[in-house]
Design an enzyme around this catalytic site. Sequence first.
Site, short mmCIF file in Angstrom:
data_model
loop_
_atom_site.label_atom_id
_atom_site.label_comp_id
_atom_site.label_asym_id
_atom_site.label_seq_id
_atom_site.Cartn_x
_atom_site.Cartn_y
_atom_site.Cartn_z
N CYS A 114 6.11 -2.26 -9.38
CA CYS A 114 6.68 -2.05 -10.71
C CYS A 114 7.48 -3.25 -11.18
O CYS A 114 8.31 -3.78 -10.45
CB CYS A 114 7.58 -0.81 -10.71
SG CYS A 114 8.39 -0.51 -12.28
N PHE A 115 7.27 -3.65 -12.41
CA PHE A 115 7.94 -4.87 -12.87
C PHE A 115 9.41 -4.69 -13.19
O PHE A 115 10.13 -5.65 -13.36
CB PHE A 115 7.22 -5.53 -14.05
CG PHE A 115 6.73 -4.62 -15.14
CD1 PHE A 115 7.40 -3.48 -15.53
CD2 PHE A 115 5.56 -4.94 -15.81
CE1 PHE A 115 6.93 -2.67 -16.55
CE2 PHE A 115 5.08 -4.14 -16.83
CZ PHE A 115 5.77 -3.01 -17.21
#
Length: 470
Positions: free
Chosen positions: A73-74
């Site tokens: 997940c960024f």
Amino acid sequence: MEIHPGSKPFASYMAKLVGFFKVIAAVSVVVVGVSACGQEKNDMNQPAALAGTPIVLKNNPASAESVVLGMGCFWGAERRMSELPGVLDVESGYANGDIAGNYEAVLAHERALHAGRAQGRNHAEVVKVTFDPARVSLTQVLARFWESHDPTQGDRQGNDIGSNYRSAIYTQSEAQRQTALKTREIYQQALSAAGKGKITTEIAPLTTYYAAEDYHQDYLKKNPNGYCGLGGTGVKYPAEGGASASLTAGTGAVLAKPLDGKALSFNRQLVVFEAADCAYCKQFKKEVLDHWRSEVPVVLTMSANPPTGWVLEKALFATPTIVLFEKGKEVSRYTGYNGEQKRFWHWLGFQLLTPEQRKIAFEQGTEYPGTGSHLDEKRAGTFVDPITGAPLFRSDTKFNSGTGWPSFFNPLPGAITLHEDNAHGMKRVEVRSASSGIHLGHVFDDGPPPTHKRYCINGNVLKFVPDTAQ
């Protein structure tokens, strides 16, 4: 791809309720890995960057470079990389896929791939990071990348499953590619020495990049209680002298020293795995740990590794993660915390209580009269919650009701909550523990003075603590 509490898709669905925010900066180093961190469509229909086309950002020195990395997940990736001294900017995005570059398209394509209804490569969720080579080298940037996630998991990071969560380094020059390959080789040696698996990270030229939706940018700054990924293996990137090449500023749990297993309770021990700047960790400490009375010993750590000589069933991927160890081995874990105290105590209770106790505590069961514990207990002391250890009744309020259940005419202040109970064709008032929410019994209006109440409690869900050793 799984969508459930604790996973990135679930977290991003909740993020939509927070609202949308405008991005204040662009980025140069892209950390890749498509997650379900939001659900607003991206208005951009064209790639923001192609292979061989350096990403140029305003107000950055001409010497600035960018690299694109995928590590799940960024949201967490963006924060981890932005903490590194010499990094100028970080932007969340999607990269190296064959489809439109927006969150909904990525999520839909991943579902179609799993169902066999689509072909073509999905994007990875990324952050694009810009750094100043005069202050931090690409090797140091990549060292932080290797240390900040688990590069051995293939198309996943923790519970976030799908090709959009793949680990990746997308380069913009042959020099970057060579550095990426060299650092992978070095880190693989360190992982192998630690008994870890083979690196699955994709190293390839950057072909396509789309900036993510505005509300994804600087997400954890705007939403301090947002999903807080951990993900590291706990293995440092080697450097001369044994120091981590990713520098020391801003390091989190992945670089902390593991707890000493010999100094802990071998038979039963709770370990709370935290991370730096994790809002949920602070909330858990404030709401649960600061009031800890449970008989189970608990300890905090910023390391992603188990205590020395102990065994985790699988790698950690989010914080806080609370792990129950018995005889040095993980028997259960509770991942993530969002103020749900009763849910946490419910989890712990299932590990501590017997089947008979669980039936009473969680299914509103009732022990047979005369069979429960503490019916004849007359010592001075306190009856407490068997999970939390919170005081419920003092022994000087206990009386012989002749019913076959321990009975009290007054609880301690704030110890219980009352609830209407119309089960079994009767109208009664249920008594629950205020700390854990477990079922204790019922209260009736036929007790002795001064309250004239009879708190009829199942003795098997009480623990007695004498005032002094008897």
